[in-house]
Design a protein around this motif. Structure first.
Motif, PDB file in Angstrom:
ATOM      1  N   VAL A  86       0.916  -1.212   0.067  1.00  0.00           N
ATOM      2  CA  VAL A  86      -0.145  -0.051  -0.128  1.00  0.00           C
ATOM      3  C   VAL A  86       0.893   1.314  -0.143  1.00  0.00           C
ATOM      4  O   VAL A  86       0.587   2.096  -0.785  1.00  0.00           O
ATOM      5  CB  VAL A  86      -0.971   0.134   1.227  1.00  0.00           C
ATOM      6  N   ALA A  87       1.885   1.314   0.789  1.00  0.00           N
ATOM      7  CA  ALA A  87       2.779   2.425   0.896  1.00  0.00           C
ATOM      8  C   ALA A  87       3.315   2.830  -0.381  1.00  0.00           C
ATOM      9  O   ALA A  87       3.480   3.845  -1.022  1.00  0.00           O
ATOM     10  CB  ALA A  87       3.836   2.074   1.960  1.00  0.00           C
ATOM     11  N   ASN A  88       4.145   1.674  -1.050  1.00  0.00           N
ATOM     12  CA  ASN A  88       4.838   1.885  -2.397  1.00  0.00           C
ATOM     13  C   ASN A  88       3.769   2.369  -3.541  1.00  0.00           C
ATOM     14  O   ASN A  88       3.841   3.115  -4.310  1.00  0.00           O
ATOM     15  CB  ASN A  88       5.474   0.686  -2.803  1.00  0.00           C
ATOM     16  N   ALA A  89       2.555   1.388  -3.499  1.00  0.00           N
ATOM     17  CA  ALA A  89       1.703   1.682  -4.559  1.00  0.00           C
ATOM     18  C   ALA A  89       1.112   3.230  -4.582  1.00  0.00           C
ATOM     19  O   ALA A  89       0.884   3.811  -5.416  1.00  0.00           O
ATOM     20  CB  ALA A  89       0.628   0.577  -4.746  1.00  0.00           C
ATOM     21  N   GLN A 139       6.850  -6.514  -5.704  1.00  0.00           N
ATOM     22  CA  GLN A 139       7.415  -7.497  -4.896  1.00  0.00           C
ATOM     23  C   GLN A 139       7.038  -7.834  -3.583  1.00  0.00           C
ATOM     24  O   GLN A 139       6.716  -8.905  -3.179  1.00  0.00           O
ATOM     25  CB  GLN A 139       8.756  -7.074  -4.782  1.00  0.00           C
ATOM     26  N   ASN A 140       6.400  -6.627  -2.938  1.00  0.00           N
ATOM     27  CA  ASN A 140       5.549  -6.787  -1.622  1.00  0.00           C
ATOM     28  C   ASN A 140       4.623  -7.787  -1.665  1.00  0.00           C
ATOM     29  O   ASN A 140       4.203  -8.280  -0.843  1.00  0.00           O
ATOM     30  CB  ASN A 140       5.516  -5.272  -1.276  1.00  0.00           C
ATOM     31  N   ALA A 141       4.035  -7.537  -2.875  1.00  0.00           N
ATOM     32  CA  ALA A 141       2.612  -8.439  -2.836  1.00  0.00           C
ATOM     33  C   ALA A 141       2.937  -9.887  -2.846  1.00  0.00           C
ATOM     34  O   ALA A 141       1.838 -10.714  -2.416  1.00  0.00           O
ATOM     35  CB  ALA A 141       1.918  -8.070  -4.321  1.00  0.00           C
ATOM     36  N   GLY A 196      -7.915  -6.767  -0.116  1.00  0.00           N
ATOM     37  CA  GLY A 196      -7.924  -5.969   1.209  1.00  0.00           C
ATOM     38  C   GLY A 196      -6.895  -5.046   1.330  1.00  0.00           C
ATOM     39  O   GLY A 196      -6.427  -4.681   2.539  1.00  0.00           O
ATOM     40  N   ALA A 197      -6.223  -4.535   0.395  1.00  0.00           N
ATOM     41  CA  ALA A 197      -5.088  -3.505   0.362  1.00  0.00           C
ATOM     42  C   ALA A 197      -5.405  -2.486  -0.289  1.00  0.00           C
ATOM     43  O   ALA A 197      -5.065  -2.034  -1.363  1.00  0.00           O
ATOM     44  CB  ALA A 197      -3.914  -4.319  -0.008  1.00  0.00           C
ATOM     45  N   THR A 198      -6.099  -1.300   0.453  1.00  0.00           N
ATOM     46  CA  THR A 198      -6.553  -0.090  -0.386  1.00  0.00           C
ATOM     47  C   THR A 198      -5.616   0.844  -0.757  1.00  0.00           C
ATOM     48  O   THR A 198      -4.895   1.125   0.100  1.00  0.00           O
ATOM     49  CB  THR A 198      -7.777   0.509   0.339  1.00  0.00           C
ATOM     50  N   VAL A 199      -5.385   1.168  -1.805  1.00  0.00           N
ATOM     51  CA  VAL A 199      -4.239   2.157  -2.421  1.00  0.00           C
ATOM     52  C   VAL A 199      -5.113   3.232  -2.681  1.00  0.00           C
ATOM     53  O   VAL A 199      -6.003   3.653  -3.260  1.00  0.00           O
ATOM     54  CB  VAL A 199      -3.676   1.495  -3.700  1.00  0.00           C
ATOM     55  N   THR A 200      -4.428   4.317  -2.097  1.00  0.00           N
ATOM     56  CA  THR A 200      -4.938   5.871  -2.421  1.00  0.00           C
ATOM     57  C   THR A 200      -3.697   6.762  -2.702  1.00  0.00           C
ATOM     58  O   THR A 200      -3.001   6.470  -2.318  1.00  0.00           O
ATOM     59  CB  THR A 200      -5.822   6.411  -1.183  1.00  0.00           C
ATOM     60  N   ASP A 201      -4.104   7.673  -3.696  1.00  0.00           N
ATOM     61  CA  ASP A 201      -3.086   8.485  -3.955  1.00  0.00           C
ATOM     62  C   ASP A 201      -2.346   9.368  -3.016  1.00  0.00           C
ATOM     63  O   ASP A 201      -2.915   9.936  -1.935  1.00  0.00           O
ATOM     64  CB  ASP A 201      -3.606   9.606  -4.947  1.00  0.00           C
ATOM     65  N   LYS A 202      -1.108   9.216  -2.806  1.00  0.00           N
ATOM     66  CA  LYS A 202      -0.277  10.064  -1.781  1.00  0.00           C
ATOM     67  C   LYS A 202       0.697  10.818  -2.369  1.00  0.00           C
ATOM     68  O   LYS A 202       1.723  10.362  -2.868  1.00  0.00           O
ATOM     69  CB  LYS A 202       0.524   8.860  -0.667  1.00  0.00           C
TER      70      LYS A 202
END
Length: 211
Positions: A86-89, A139-141, A196-202
């Motif tokens: 999530v952090a990287n994406a 890779q994290n996934a 279940g790993a929600t990605v939001t624009d950061k």
């Protein structure tokens, strides 16, 4: 302690990008030609320097993270994998929208547009950063079975972004290239959501890019 090969390589790429930016700035400010010229302010050059330095810092953070103690239980490993994904994406998504998609749609990359040189250099740096963060996210996934299954089909799309940072920097990117970034980011978001790993624009600041 020796510096990992991947970090040395990214440092070299960063040096090339930054030196190009500095040469462009010097040419724009010192040109004696009669045609229109675009000047890069000291603040702009400072921001470019920070942006260019960010990716190697992020790479070194990856190396350090790989060396830290790993979670022990299966549940901990999966949670850790999702958190890093999530952090990287999210950083990749934020950088892509802020410095590639948004300015492109606003016409900032068109010849004659005010601030075009600065916008293109930032887009190139953001493109390289986003590609590397997406690679890290993929890779994290792998640490979570459900997330791994959802992200695995996207690896080819992520890899297709590899050379687009350079095209953006040179002003050679077109609709298809921008759409490729947008499409891959949206696919990664959908894959994360399904697992279940929600990605939001950061949207990263120059300092956050290296975090």
């Amino acid at each position: 302690m020796s510096v990992p090969t991947t970090v040395r390589f990214r440092r070299a790429v960063t040096a090339v990008v930054l030196s190009t930016a500095l040469m462009v700035g010097a040419t724009a400010c010192g040109s004696g030609g009669s045609g229109p010229r675009e000047e890069l302010s000291a603040a702009s050059m400072g921001e470019l320097a920070a942006l260019a330095a960010a990716e190697p810092v992020a790479a070194e953070a990856d190396e350090l993270a790989a060396a830290t103690p790993s979670p022990t239980t299966s549940a901990e490993k999966q949670k850790f994998a999702k958190t890093r994904f999530v952090a990287n994406a999210s950083l990749a998504a934020g950088a892509t929208y802020q410095w590639i998609v948004k300015p492109y749609r606003a016409g900032k990359f068109k010849k004659g547009a005010k601030g075009r040189t600065f916008a293109l250099i930032k887009a190139g740096l953001a493109g390289a950063f986003a590609y590397n963060r997406l690679k890290a996210a993929a890779q994290n996934a792998k640490g979570d079975p459900l997330l791994s299954k959802a992200v695995a089909p996207l690896t080819a799309g992520i890899e297709s972004l590899k050379g687009l940072g350079s095209k953006l920097r040179k002003g050679q990117a077109g609709d298809g290239d921008i759409d490729a970034f947008d499409s891959v980011i949206n696919s990664v978001k959908e894959a994360g959501q399904s697992a279940g790993a929600t990605v939001t624009d950061k949207v990263p600041s120059a300092s956050q890019l290296g975090g």
